[in-house]
Design an enzyme around this catalytic site. Structure first.
Site, PDB file in Angstrom:
ATOM      1  N   PRO A 118      10.639  40.035 -30.517  1.00  0.00           N
ATOM      2  CA  PRO A 118      10.059  41.361 -30.757  1.00  0.00           C
ATOM      3  C   PRO A 118       8.737  41.540 -30.007  1.00  0.00           C
ATOM      4  CG  PRO A 118      10.636  40.285 -32.836  1.00  0.00           C
ATOM      5  CD  PRO A 118      10.843  39.281 -31.758  1.00  0.00           C
TER       6      PRO A 118
ATOM      7  N   ASP B  54      -3.001  33.592 -24.215  1.00  0.00           N
ATOM      8  CA  ASP B  54      -1.890  32.782 -24.732  1.00  0.00           C
ATOM      9  C   ASP B  54      -0.970  32.256 -23.637  1.00  0.00           C
ATOM     10  OD1 ASP B  54      -2.604  32.991 -27.355  1.00  0.00           O
ATOM     11  OD2 ASP B  54      -1.093  34.508 -27.880  1.00  0.00           O
TER      12      ASP B  54
ATOM     13  N   ALA C  73       4.370  41.479 -31.523  1.00  0.00           N
ATOM     14  CA  ALA C  73       4.766  40.989 -32.847  1.00  0.00           C
ATOM     15  C   ALA C  73       3.957  39.794 -33.325  1.00  0.00           C
ATOM     16  CB  ALA C  73       6.254  40.614 -32.819  1.00  0.00           C
ATOM     17  N   GLY C  74       3.038  39.296 -32.484  1.00  0.00           N
ATOM     18  CA  GLY C  74       2.279  38.090 -32.849  1.00  0.00           C
ATOM     19  C   GLY C  74       3.012  36.816 -32.484  1.00  0.00           C
TER      20      GLY C  74
ATOM     21  N   GLY D 293       5.544  36.834 -27.046  1.00  0.00           N
ATOM     22  CA  GLY D 293       6.673  37.090 -26.147  1.00  0.00           C
ATOM     23  C   GLY D 293       6.265  37.470 -24.727  1.00  0.00           C
ATOM     24  N   GLY D 294       5.358  38.422 -24.606  1.00  0.00           N
ATOM     25  CA  GLY D 294       4.915  38.872 -23.281  1.00  0.00           C
ATOM     26  C   GLY D 294       4.226  37.751 -22.519  1.00  0.00           C
ATOM     27  N   SER D 295       3.418  36.968 -23.235  1.00  0.00           N
ATOM     28  CA  SER D 295       2.710  35.835 -22.612  1.00  0.00           C
ATOM     29  C   SER D 295       3.707  34.784 -22.138  1.00  0.00           C
ATOM     30  CB  SER D 295       1.755  35.185 -23.620  1.00  0.00           C
ATOM     31  OG  SER D 295       0.839  36.132 -24.100  1.00  0.00           O
TER      32      SER D 295
ATOM     33  N   LYS E  23       6.209  31.768 -29.931  1.00  0.00           N
ATOM     34  CA  LYS E  23       5.376  30.765 -30.613  1.00  0.00           C
ATOM     35  C   LYS E  23       4.992  31.289 -31.991  1.00  0.00           C
ATOM     36  CE  LYS E  23       1.397  33.306 -30.187  1.00  0.00           C
ATOM     37  NZ  LYS E  23       0.760  34.008 -31.299  1.00  0.00           N
TER      38      LYS E  23
END
Ligand code: C5P
Length: 289
Positions: free
Chosen positions: A97, A139, A100-101, A104-106, A14
């Site tokens: 990445p 998130d 990275a903001g 991705g993990g969320s 996102k």
């Protein structure tokens, strides 16, 4: 119900088109307002049933392959919550990445929750999934939705919005991660930008969207940029190359820039590649629930 043993899911990144911090809460989190948009930069999650417990592997050396991975925690939580005796193996093919903001993990955690409910308990109500997602991270609930939202609270209260999405994005990830917790802790509420009112009802229309976009700030940008000046350098390059807007996404360090036309975005993406920077040419996408 058919016997489903294996699932492949896409989990998108996102960007935050706007991130306003309204204040610090008693629980330590910050009250925010954020416009979030899912983009076509996606990890792939493969879930496979196994006898018991959760196992995880990834193809990225910096992605934790244990309980520090949010997808692992999502799967374990799901098994516990529904008292499921079987287990699951998670394999993550990372494209987004890390730290990275870009969420991705969320997103991996949300995709895992969706996948688990398809593998084990198809009747899970959306409110239940949302509740589990919120417990995993601020998130995570966004990624259970349509791909566009106005996020409030600590990010988990989602209001549907329709935002114009026919544009191109050049993303530059400078090759290091930033801790979200650190960014929020370092932020001082006095840095909140009060200016510019935004009218969220007019973002559906192309002209209105492009007019409003440059006025959308990310309140976390100042503190993160001060610590990592390269973020400002990337923004300067992107802005001077003709982007409608360049901004840090979330708690950074990834910078995204918005272009109306693909050829221009392609040209800029080609020219900006250097050193450790990872460059992505991508677009907003809807998320299919
Ligand atoms: O919710 P999540 O675990 O992703 O948040 C990581 C950290 O970011 C939190 O521990 C908190 O320090 C900070 N945070 C915050 N306000 C938010 C979201 C996150 O202070 N709205």
């Amino acid at each position: 119900m058919h016997n489903l043993d294996r699932l492949i899911l896409k989990s998108p990144a996102k960007i935050n088109l706007l991130l306003k911090i309204l204040g610090k809460r008693e629980d330590g989190y910050h009250e925010i307002v954020s416009l979030m948009q899912a983009i076509d930069l996606q990890d792939e999650i493969i879930l496979e049933k196994r006898d018991r417990g959760v196992t995880i592997s990834t193809d990225h050396p910096d992605c934790p392959a244990d309980e520090n991975n949010l997808a692992f925690r999502a799967a374990r939580l799901f098994l516990e919550e529904f008292n499921i005796k079987e287990g699951v193996n998670i394999n993550i093919r990372k494209k987004i990445p890390i730290a990275a903001g870009l969420g991705g993990g969320s997103s991996d955690a949300a995709a895992t929750l969706k996948g688990m409910s398809r593998l084990f308990a198809p009747e899970v109500p959306a409110t239940k999934l949302h509740h589990l997602a919120t417990g995993l991270g601020s998130d995570v609930p966004f990624f259970l939705g349509s791909g566009q939202a106005l996020a409030k609270g600590r990010g988990e209260k989602l209001e549907p919005v329709t935002i114009f999405d026919d544009y191109w994005l050049v993303l530059v990830y400078p090759g290091f991660g930033v801790s979200t917790r650190w960014a929020y802790e370092t932020f001082k509420i006095s840095l909140t930008k009060i200016k510019k009112e935004f009218n969220l009802n007019i973002l559906e229309n192309r002209d209105d969207f492009f007019k409003a976009l440059p006025g959308f700030d990310n309140d976390l940008e100042e503190v993160v940029k001060e610590r990592y000046p390269v973020i400002g350098q990337i923004e300067d390059i992107l802005t001077s190359s003709g982007a409608v807007k360049s901004s840090m996404s979330g708690s950074g360090p990834t910078v995204y820039s918005v272009f109306e036309q693909k050829p221009k975005a392609e040209e800029v993406a080609r020219k900006i590649r250097r050193g450790d920077w990872e460059v992505f040419l991508t677009q907003p996408i809807p998320v299919y629930v």
